[in-house]
Design a protein around this motif. Sequence first.
Motif, mmCIF file in Angstrom:
data_model
loop_
_atom_site.group_PDB
_atom_site.id
_atom_site.type_symbol
_atom_site.label_atom_id
_atom_site.label_comp_id
_atom_site.label_asym_id
_atom_site.label_seq_id
_atom_site.Cartn_x
_atom_site.Cartn_y
_atom_site.Cartn_z
ATOM 1 N N ASP A 193 20.832 45.673 26.645
ATOM 2 C CA ASP A 193 19.577 46.124 27.247
ATOM 3 C C ASP A 193 18.920 45.022 28.071
ATOM 4 O O ASP A 193 17.912 45.273 28.738
ATOM 5 N N ASP A 194 19.463 43.809 28.016
ATOM 6 C CA ASP A 194 18.862 42.655 28.681
ATOM 7 C C ASP A 194 19.596 42.329 29.983
ATOM 8 O O ASP A 194 20.757 42.702 30.173
ATOM 9 N N TYR A 195 18.883 41.570 30.849
ATOM 10 C CA TYR A 195 19.465 41.093 32.113
ATOM 11 C C TYR A 195 19.245 39.590 32.200
ATOM 12 O O TYR A 195 18.227 39.064 31.731
ATOM 13 N N VAL A 196 20.190 38.876 32.824
ATOM 14 C CA VAL A 196 20.158 37.424 32.784
ATOM 15 C C VAL A 196 20.829 36.830 34.008
ATOM 16 O O VAL A 196 21.687 37.469 34.632
ATOM 17 N N ASN A 197 20.426 35.620 34.347
ATOM 18 C CA ASN A 197 21.175 34.782 35.273
ATOM 19 C C ASN A 197 21.016 33.336 34.828
ATOM 20 O O ASN A 197 20.043 32.984 34.146
ATOM 21 N N VAL A 198 21.976 32.504 35.203
ATOM 22 C CA VAL A 198 21.980 31.097 34.814
ATOM 23 C C VAL A 198 22.156 30.254 36.062
ATOM 24 O O VAL A 198 23.034 30.529 36.887
ATOM 25 N N ALA A 199 21.307 29.228 36.200
ATOM 26 C CA ALA A 199 21.385 28.326 37.351
ATOM 27 C C ALA A 199 21.257 26.895 36.884
ATOM 28 O O ALA A 199 20.640 26.601 35.846
ATOM 29 N N SER A 200 21.834 25.990 37.642
ATOM 30 C CA SER A 200 21.662 24.562 37.410
ATOM 31 C C SER A 200 20.812 23.992 38.543
ATOM 32 O O SER A 200 20.772 24.552 39.641
ATOM 33 N N PHE A 201 20.139 22.875 38.264
ATOM 34 C CA PHE A 201 19.306 22.297 39.310
ATOM 35 C C PHE A 201 19.269 20.784 39.184
ATOM 36 O O PHE A 201 19.372 20.221 38.095
ATOM 37 N N ASN A 202 19.162 20.133 40.310
ATOM 38 C CA ASN A 202 18.747 18.733 40.423
ATOM 39 C C ASN A 202 17.757 18.689 41.583
ATOM 40 O O ASN A 202 16.644 19.178 41.425
ATOM 41 N N TYR A 242 13.525 28.860 42.101
ATOM 42 C CA TYR A 242 14.710 29.726 42.054
ATOM 43 C C TYR A 242 14.540 30.796 40.973
ATOM 44 O O TYR A 242 14.827 31.984 41.197
ATOM 45 N N ALA A 243 14.062 30.400 39.803
ATOM 46 C CA ALA A 243 13.911 31.342 38.692
ATOM 47 C C ALA A 243 12.892 32.426 39.006
ATOM 48 O O ALA A 243 13.127 33.621 38.755
ATOM 49 N N PHE A 244 11.736 32.037 39.573
ATOM 50 C CA PHE A 244 10.719 33.042 39.893
ATOM 51 C C PHE A 244 11.218 33.996 40.975
ATOM 52 O O PHE A 244 10.925 35.201 40.930
ATOM 53 N N ASP A 245 11.951 33.487 41.949
ATOM 54 C CA ASP A 245 12.515 34.359 42.982
ATOM 55 C C ASP A 245 13.463 35.389 42.375
ATOM 56 O O ASP A 245 13.498 36.546 42.788
ATOM 57 N N GLN A 246 14.244 34.946 41.401
ATOM 58 C CA GLN A 246 15.158 35.873 40.724
ATOM 59 C C GLN A 246 14.389 36.985 40.017
ATOM 60 O O GLN A 246 14.752 38.161 40.098
ATOM 61 N N LEU A 247 13.328 36.621 39.332
ATOM 62 C CA LEU A 247 12.566 37.600 38.563
ATOM 63 C C LEU A 247 11.740 38.526 39.446
ATOM 64 O O LEU A 247 11.365 39.629 39.024
ATOM 65 N N GLN A 248 11.443 38.104 40.675
ATOM 66 C CA GLN A 248 10.653 38.944 41.579
ATOM 67 C C GLN A 248 11.513 39.853 42.447
ATOM 68 O O GLN A 248 10.983 40.652 43.214
ATOM 69 N N ASN A 249 12.825 39.740 42.335
ATOM 70 C CA ASN A 249 13.728 40.577 43.122
ATOM 71 C C ASN A 249 13.711 41.996 42.563
ATOM 72 O O ASN A 249 14.225 42.258 41.479
ATOM 73 N N SER A 250 13.103 42.897 43.291
ATOM 74 C CA SER A 250 12.965 44.285 42.820
ATOM 75 C C SER A 250 14.038 45.204 43.377
ATOM 76 O O SER A 250 14.011 46.415 43.124
ATOM 77 N N ASN A 251 14.993 44.662 44.107
ATOM 78 C CA ASN A 251 16.034 45.490 44.727
ATOM 79 C C ASN A 251 17.275 45.609 43.856
ATOM 80 O O ASN A 251 18.312 46.075 44.333
ATOM 81 N N ILE A 252 17.189 45.182 42.623
ATOM 82 C CA ILE A 252 18.344 45.238 41.731
ATOM 83 C C ILE A 252 17.959 45.953 40.448
ATOM 84 O O ILE A 252 16.786 46.129 40.134
ATOM 85 N N THR A 253 18.978 46.368 39.716
ATOM 86 C CA THR A 253 18.753 46.960 38.397
ATOM 87 C C THR A 253 18.419 45.844 37.415
ATOM 88 O O THR A 253 19.066 44.804 37.393
ATOM 89 N N ARG A 254 17.399 46.052 36.604
ATOM 90 C CA ARG A 254 17.010 45.047 35.617
ATOM 91 C C ARG A 254 16.257 45.731 34.486
ATOM 92 O O ARG A 254 16.012 46.930 34.518
#
Length: 1176
Positions: free
Chosen positions: A327-336, A380-392
């Motif tokens: 029931d959950d949705y996720v993505n993983v990113a690395s950053f420097n 990057y994380a906030f942009d991912q969560l604000q993307n409303s054009n995908i199933t989540r």
Amino acid sequence: MAVPARTCGASRPGPARTAFLWHDRGPRPGPGAGRRVARPPRPLSLLLPPLLLLPLLAAPGASAYSFPQQHTMQHWARRLEQEIDGVMRIFGGVQQLREIYKDNRNLFEVQENEPQKLVEKVAGDIESLLDRKVQALKRLADAAENFQKAHRWQDNIKEEDIIYYDAKADAELDDPESEDVEKGSKASTLRLDFIEDSNFKNKVNYSYTAVQIPTDIYKGSTVILNELNWTEALENVFIENRRQDPTLLWQVFGSATGVTRYYPATPWRAPKKIDLYDVRRRPWYIQGASSPKDMVIIVDVSGSVSGLTLKLMKTSVCEMLDTLSDDDYVNVASFNEKAQPVSCFTHLVQANVRNKKVFKEAVQGMVAKGTTGYKAGFEYAFDQLQNSNITRANCNKMIMMFTDGGEDRVQDVFEKYNWPNRTVRVFTFSVGQHNYDVTPLQWMACANKGYYFEIPSIGAIRINTQEYLDVLGRPMVLAGKEAKQVQWTNVYEDALGLGLVVTGTLPVFNLTQDGPGEKKNQLILGVMGIDVALNDIKRLTPNYTLGANGYVFAIDLNGYVLLHPNLKPQTTNFREPVTLDFLDAELEDENKEEIRRSMIDGNKGHKQIRTLVKSLDERYIDEVMRNYTWVPIRSTNYSLGLVLPPYSTFYLQANLSDQILQVKYFEFLLPSSFESEGHVFIAPREYCKDLNASDNNTEFLKNFIELMEKVTPDSKQCNNFLLHNLILDTGITQQLVERVWRDQDLNTYSLLAVFAATDGGITRVFPNKAAEDWTENPEPFNASFYRRSLDNHGYVFKPPHQDALLRPLELENDTVGILVSTAVELSLGGRTLRPAVVGVKLDLEAWAEKFKVLASNRTHQDQPQKQCGPSSHCEMDCDVNNEDLLCVLIDDGGFLVLSNQNHQWDQVGRFFSEVDANLMLALYNNSFYTRKESYDYQAACAPQPPGNLGAAPRGIFVPTIADFLNLAWWTSAAAWSLFQQLLYGLIYHSWFQAEPAEAEGNPEVRESSCVMKQTQYYFGSVNASYNAIIDCGNCSRLFHAQRLTNTNLLFVVAEKPLCSQCEAGRLLQKETHCILPAPPPAPPPAPRPLLAAASLTPHPCPADGPEQCELVQRPRYRRGPHICFDYNATEDTSDCGRGASFPPSLGVLVSLQLLLLLGLPPRPQPQVHAHASRRL
């Protein structure tokens, strides 16, 4: 003038072969005109008009054979069709069996399956079953909340004050290395007696509950002892629930502290190695403890994150992924300085098993370099969560940041994206032991309704990556009764051995208050669960009235199947739920996509579709008609469907009221009658409660006969429908023996056996000695020949199964046979049904000889062949010219059935591409066959060899000479990290070695779930006679192919190949492994070149399987839970985690350096206890 023939290499001894007239033949050759000459290349499988096949001239002065003309081969095909039809009419007894049914019309009734009524009744029965479990759940949850509210916290509670049954006590006593054995447990552990219970598939004690505590939690902590104290009162509620509903299975309370109390008591199924079971990571607990989640995990991979810290982060991310459900949705990113996804997923994806596997493998490729840039990671994380054009999930939104520390608070980012509403929670994790000030990390979490955690060592990972669920549970607790809703899980494997189950879950809230007028407590106490075995749900569905190809299925809101005949996971005792999509359980098409969407939306519906189905042995594909009917199961997340073939609309119900007739027919089941009446196999069904099951059909029949001597078919302990139909079919098939089989000489037509199988569960094989070689399933509904015969008109040939890796058939004593079967269709009063299948078993060698004669210019084997003199020429045939002409019968799956080549007889049953790859490819390219590829997501693969385990080399920061000369560097995080990794590298050397993970709760080496690619072939659109040329460079082959009417056979006549160049591509018809790809590891320094070793390891998905990165771009339709609890205005966010900063100190660093030189071990880490915030 004679036209020279095509040649390739040396001429073949024997009669000279004349040439075809080619439009593009080259210059007229000189000497060697009697050979085939090389030609310019032609397009593969060039079609020739019939006229071009005919002009064949014989060389003067030589006897010559030409390739048979089209009308000749059509004549051979008709002879084959007539011979097959004649044998089946005489020995199959289809017409005679129809007459027998009509003669016994008074012994049975024709009943109708009404799909809508059936599916509604079954849905209602399942709803009633689950509703009884719901009532028990509510009683348990209410009682737990009241018991905890009345409980008085005890600071000075002792282990000896608590008496309970420790489910792992027996295993720990048997393990000399167990911590409790070494220390001596102070708790008063009960020793219980157990009795075997078939319902639980286990030994149980109904008078007590059992307690399981995770290995990494200290049993003697105050929190755990208080938890054990108040949950003891649940024992009486468990017992009362069972008294009210004796069908209840496991009743479980999973506490947020990690304690599991379950009823009835049974010893824990401890693995051979460490037991990693934690109830808070089970699928049912995760689903019940919080609403769905949209999660973005960001990982700091700057240069200071190296060695042990990087390893801890990788492990932490993998453990965090395990807390997510479908029931959950996720993505993983690395950053420097910049942020980027660790995998190919560019947006949030469903946290299903396959996507999480991609993440886990991708995370291992992270390498530390650069400088820390929190801003890049959070943006990057906030942009991912604000993307409303995908199933989540569109419920809880959160960011999980793993870092070794930093000073930037990125307040501007939070002001831009998250304030003032703070709809996204931020959880921060300080990983490793370092000298950074953790105040900024605390501030980020506290300012965004999250929580701050510390992970100083590997032992703290599991606890601290799952405690965020407590924070997410706050809005649920504050919502009160509104949030007290039962949810039903996906299918998963029960940890205590019940097999596949679903679990009803209900959250349990903390109702205590710190004092009068204080705010309401917002902690979740845990989750109540009650298991329902899938077998118990299956028992509510119609068993045998739907016929061999009818079935019931059910799906949830994700489209995953709860019930389906193809739900057969190969892996057991693993953590993830069994998530088989309806479109993967069947062969996907547009109609099924519409049905699936309608079911997920909770609609009713009915639709008749033409679709493809896979045979039971997964070797064949049939195009069939099916009727789909579906309704929602009220008060649940499930929807129920019914699938019926048109011929299963009606079924027979025996009415054997005459007891004398019952006894007469029953006598034909006795082994004493087999010699005269043929051997009888009975389907191993549950005819009576006291019938002992057995995998050996002879023993099962013996048990059945012994029971029938004690009870009657009308006994209440027996299934009267099954028994009456079985006895009726025993008598009907015996009459077939009497009227048809007994008076026929099977040897005259080279038959090894004749047989009949029925819906009632009887398989009669005649003569009796033929039963010794009978290998078909005694349950007709599970026999591939039976199910395919019902779905196909005409005669269905089934050669013996052969695998390319196995040795060829042993043709000794004429025991190898080919099954030919056909369905018996009855029409009674305008109602059509197919209650039986009859057939014969052909003697392979004898029919191969017969085949050569039928596909020749002779009428019988003893007839002399036609002589070809100088003045005449002859057409080749499959008998006389078998050295030059290949003649075969291939079935609709592409498997060899008969051949005129003696050396190919032991290859009967193999996929034809393994016999003649060039010819099979031509048949496929000319549309005689269509290929269907699909994927089996339930397969199990053996563990991979250790190797590098798909992990990249550990990132080690190497200081420069300038760094060593700079005092500032010695007080920096980089120096601290270097000392840390050196220190742990010496003392905890094993932590730096990659080791395969043990399965949770699995006593054996874990088999991993993997994907298997399956390829089948079936007849294409070509039905007519067909001629073509296979052109492969300097030589070619002419072939003719024609479908045999009223069979599943293709008759192929072809020139035998003379050129190795004709061995082109090879079609495959077998399962191939497919695993999700791991990122390529970074090459080690100065690698020594090695030769690649051949292996049987699974093929990577990009080559042989569905590319997961592409699949997520086309997500299937789903719906999440309809209620979300992610916000409550009264939530108290002041408890957001605490940590102690560790300022850099030159003295400490020098001390550590001296410690390193002396080789003294540091002070051991304290054992991880339950979280302090758990105090109730």
